[in-house]
Write a protein that holds these residues in place. Structure first.
Motif, PDB file in Angstrom:
ATOM      1  N   VAL A 171       0.834  -1.201   0.000  1.00  0.00           N
ATOM      2  CA  VAL A 171       0.000   0.000   0.000  1.00  0.00           C
ATOM      3  C   VAL A 171       0.871   1.255   0.000  1.00  0.00           C
ATOM      4  O   VAL A 171       0.612   2.207  -0.733  1.00  0.00           O
ATOM      5  CB  VAL A 171      -0.988  -0.032   1.194  1.00  0.00           C
TER       6      VAL A 171
ATOM      7  N   LYS B 112       2.414   1.592  -3.508  1.00  0.00           N
ATOM      8  CA  LYS B 112       1.465   2.093  -4.506  1.00  0.00           C
ATOM      9  C   LYS B 112       1.301   3.609  -4.375  1.00  0.00           C
ATOM     10  O   LYS B 112       1.361   4.347  -5.365  1.00  0.00           O
ATOM     11  CB  LYS B 112       0.104   1.388  -4.343  1.00  0.00           C
ATOM     12  N   GLU B 113       1.146   4.036  -3.127  1.00  0.00           N
ATOM     13  CA  GLU B 113       0.971   5.468  -2.869  1.00  0.00           C
ATOM     14  C   GLU B 113       2.182   6.255  -3.349  1.00  0.00           C
ATOM     15  O   GLU B 113       2.062   7.291  -4.007  1.00  0.00           O
ATOM     16  CB  GLU B 113       0.831   5.626  -1.354  1.00  0.00           C
TER      17      GLU B 113
ATOM     18  N   GLU C 111      -0.953   4.942 -13.473  1.00  0.00           N
ATOM     19  CA  GLU C 111      -1.882   3.985 -12.869  1.00  0.00           C
ATOM     20  C   GLU C 111      -1.043   2.894 -12.211  1.00  0.00           C
ATOM     21  O   GLU C 111      -0.002   2.520 -12.749  1.00  0.00           O
ATOM     22  CB  GLU C 111      -2.761   3.366 -13.955  1.00  0.00           C
TER      23      GLU C 111
ATOM     24  N   ARG D 243      -1.371  -0.998 -10.540  1.00  0.00           N
ATOM     25  CA  ARG D 243      -2.130  -2.182 -10.152  1.00  0.00           C
ATOM     26  C   ARG D 243      -1.237  -3.080  -9.315  1.00  0.00           C
ATOM     27  O   ARG D 243      -0.012  -3.042  -9.455  1.00  0.00           O
ATOM     28  CB  ARG D 243      -2.607  -2.951 -11.383  1.00  0.00           C
TER      29      ARG D 243
ATOM     30  N   TYR E 226      -4.473  -9.304   5.887  1.00  0.00           N
ATOM     31  CA  TYR E 226      -4.578  -8.079   5.083  1.00  0.00           C
ATOM     32  C   TYR E 226      -5.778  -7.258   5.532  1.00  0.00           C
ATOM     33  O   TYR E 226      -6.912  -7.754   5.541  1.00  0.00           O
ATOM     34  CB  TYR E 226      -4.726  -8.446   3.599  1.00  0.00           C
TER      35      TYR E 226
ATOM     36  N   LYS F 228      -6.162  -3.701   4.618  1.00  0.00           N
ATOM     37  CA  LYS F 228      -6.157  -2.386   3.971  1.00  0.00           C
ATOM     38  C   LYS F 228      -7.323  -2.274   2.991  1.00  0.00           C
ATOM     39  O   LYS F 228      -7.755  -3.274   2.413  1.00  0.00           O
ATOM     40  CB  LYS F 228      -4.830  -2.176   3.224  1.00  0.00           C
TER      41      LYS F 228
ATOM     42  N   VAL G  85      -7.219  -0.979   0.160  1.00  0.00           N
ATOM     43  CA  VAL G  85      -6.711  -0.949  -1.215  1.00  0.00           C
ATOM     44  C   VAL G  85      -6.957  -2.291  -1.916  1.00  0.00           C
ATOM     45  O   VAL G  85      -6.664  -3.348  -1.378  1.00  0.00           O
ATOM     46  CB  VAL G  85      -5.199  -0.612  -1.210  1.00  0.00           C
ATOM     47  N   LYS G  86      -7.492  -2.194  -3.133  1.00  0.00           N
ATOM     48  CA  LYS G  86      -7.822  -3.398  -3.892  1.00  0.00           C
ATOM     49  C   LYS G  86      -6.557  -4.108  -4.388  1.00  0.00           C
ATOM     50  O   LYS G  86      -5.625  -3.462  -4.874  1.00  0.00           O
ATOM     51  CB  LYS G  86      -8.681  -2.975  -5.090  1.00  0.00           C
TER      52      LYS G  86
ATOM     53  N   ASP H  93      -5.381  -6.265  -7.243  1.00  0.00           N
ATOM     54  CA  ASP H  93      -5.962  -6.529  -8.565  1.00  0.00           C
ATOM     55  C   ASP H  93      -5.816  -7.979  -9.012  1.00  0.00           C
ATOM     56  O   ASP H  93      -6.727  -8.539  -9.602  1.00  0.00           O
ATOM     57  CB  ASP H  93      -5.313  -5.589  -9.588  1.00  0.00           C
TER      58      ASP H  93
END
Ligand code: IMP
Ligand code: MG
Length: 377
Positions: free
Chosen positions: A116, A119-120, A130, A132, A143, A145, A147-148, A150
């Motif tokens: 996470v 990604k941020e 983008e 993923r 887990y 979070k 956040v997805k 993918d």
């Protein structure tokens, strides 16, 4: 796959996920990614998170059928000393990702702190168009979070694993299959018996010999109160008001003890469970952990001995309440009506053992209790 256990440093691991199943999971993930990126006009970035994801990313890359670029990143994450969350130390993004679509390839997502934060960072600091997330393995129970994720290869329970890139202190990354830590199940003994039977007296010797943590619910309550925890405050309010501490509070404390006490082979419960409801709750608590009561060790004395011992203890400890005939009779009655039915409960489960400690000196009785433990095994 050999069915053999392996040893890495001080720990033993047993076979868990075969190489072929890993390959099948990677096939599945690759199919999903190919479907999503089929015919893309850009050149997406496959971002390998070093070092654990090298084998996974290598396999995945061979299955991707659109033009893509492989980039690596090495990071170390640590929790800041203040409550600022995870701090990421980027030790190298091998090429810029500005304006690019990125697929992060992780070996495993556990708490998700790493992924996470990564990604941020890729979006906010590195200007990715983008991002993923693709992970070979996920521990869904851990887990937490929003956040997805993918693309997920396989979901696994919360266990520590090694192999196929995953390490234990940098060892095991080169193993073809995935292995799981081979832990001996924790032991949960219940020290059982009427008041005055000598549970407190013999607990120490048992705990020491079998590397168990002795848990006396009375002592736990006093410790919570002394530490001023939320639970302790609740308990104190009730005790001060002359009420009984409810089962849920006692059970909360016991669960916390199970969660936090490390480095022992098991627990020796003293004063819990006290009634059938608590016994059923204990079974549920242990079931959630994939564990169960190991054995009940009963110390048996008759009512007359209970009376004498409690009175004797009252005189030594100066506890006037223990000395009153009425109080003692009450405690004996409560034992027979509330606690004694546990014998039948645990006998039915094939877990009940007891020893007569009515006569004999403390030392003689200790030998008897230890001999009983040997028999239980
Ligand atoms: P997270 O930030 O808690 O999701 O942790 C992710 C990282 O922790 C992974 O990239 C691994 O390096 C490490 N990790 C998590 N679980 C395991 C495991 O079971 N075995 C080995 N490493 C693990
Ligand atoms: Mg990793």
């Amino acid at each position: 796959m050999k069915d053999e256990k392996i040893k890495l440093l001080d720990k033993t691991f047993k076979p868990y996920i075969r190489h072929q199943r890993i390959m099948d999971a990677i096939d599945g993930v690759a199919r999903e990614i190919n479907a999503d990126f089929h015919g893309c006009q850009d050149i997406p970035v496959i971002l390998c998170v070093l070092n654990g994801s090298i084998p996974f990313t290598g396999e995945l890359l061979q299955r991707l059928d659109f033009p893509c670029q492989l980039i690596s990143i090495k990071l170390s994450s640590y929790q800041g000393t203040q409550s600022t969350g995870t701090v990421l130390n980027v030790m190298g993004l091998t090429s810029s990702v500005r304006g690019r679509r990125v697929i992060i390839c992780e070996d495993i997502v556990d708490t998700g702190n790493t992924i996470v934060a990564l990604k941020e960072m890729l979006i906010d600091k590195e200007g990715a168009a983008e991002v993923r997330i693709c992970t070979m393995l996920l521990k869904p129970d851990v887990y937490d979070k929003p956040v997805k994720l993918d693309y997920v290869g396989l979901e696994i329970p919360n266990a520590f694993i090694v192999g196929f890139g995953l390490d234990y202190n940098e060892l095991g990354r080169n193993i073809r299959d995935i292995y799981v830590l081979d832990e001996q199940p924790m032991k949960y003994y219940i020290l059982f018996g009427p008041p005055g039977a000598g549970k407190g007296t013999h607990a120490g010797a048992l705990a020491q010999k079998y590397n168990l943590k002795h848990i006396s619910t009375g002592e736990l309550l006093r410790a919570e109160i002394a530490a001023g925890t939320e639970l302790g405050k609740q308990a104190k309010t009730l005790i001060d008001a002359g009420s009984l501490v409810p089962d849920s509070v006692v059970e909360g404390m016991i669960e916390t003890a199970f969660d936090t006490i490390k480095g022992v082979d098991g627990f020796l419960l003293d004063g819990f469970p006290r009634n059938l409801a608590q016994a059923a709750d204990l079974d549920k608590i242990l079931e959630k952990r994939g564990e169960s009561v190991t054995a009940v060790v009963g110390l048996m004395i008759d009512d007359e001995t209970i009376r004498q011992r409690i009175k004797g203890r009252a005189i030594i400890e100066g506890r006037a309440d223990d000395a009153s005939d009425e109080t003692v009779s009450n405690r004996i009655r409560t034992y027979h009506s509330q606690t004694e039915p546990l014998i039948g409960y645990y006998k039915a489960a094939g877990k009940y053992w007891d020893v007569d400690v009515d006569a004999g000196t403390i030392e003689e009785n200790r030998e008897r209790v230890l001999a009983l433990m040997e028999k239980i095994g």
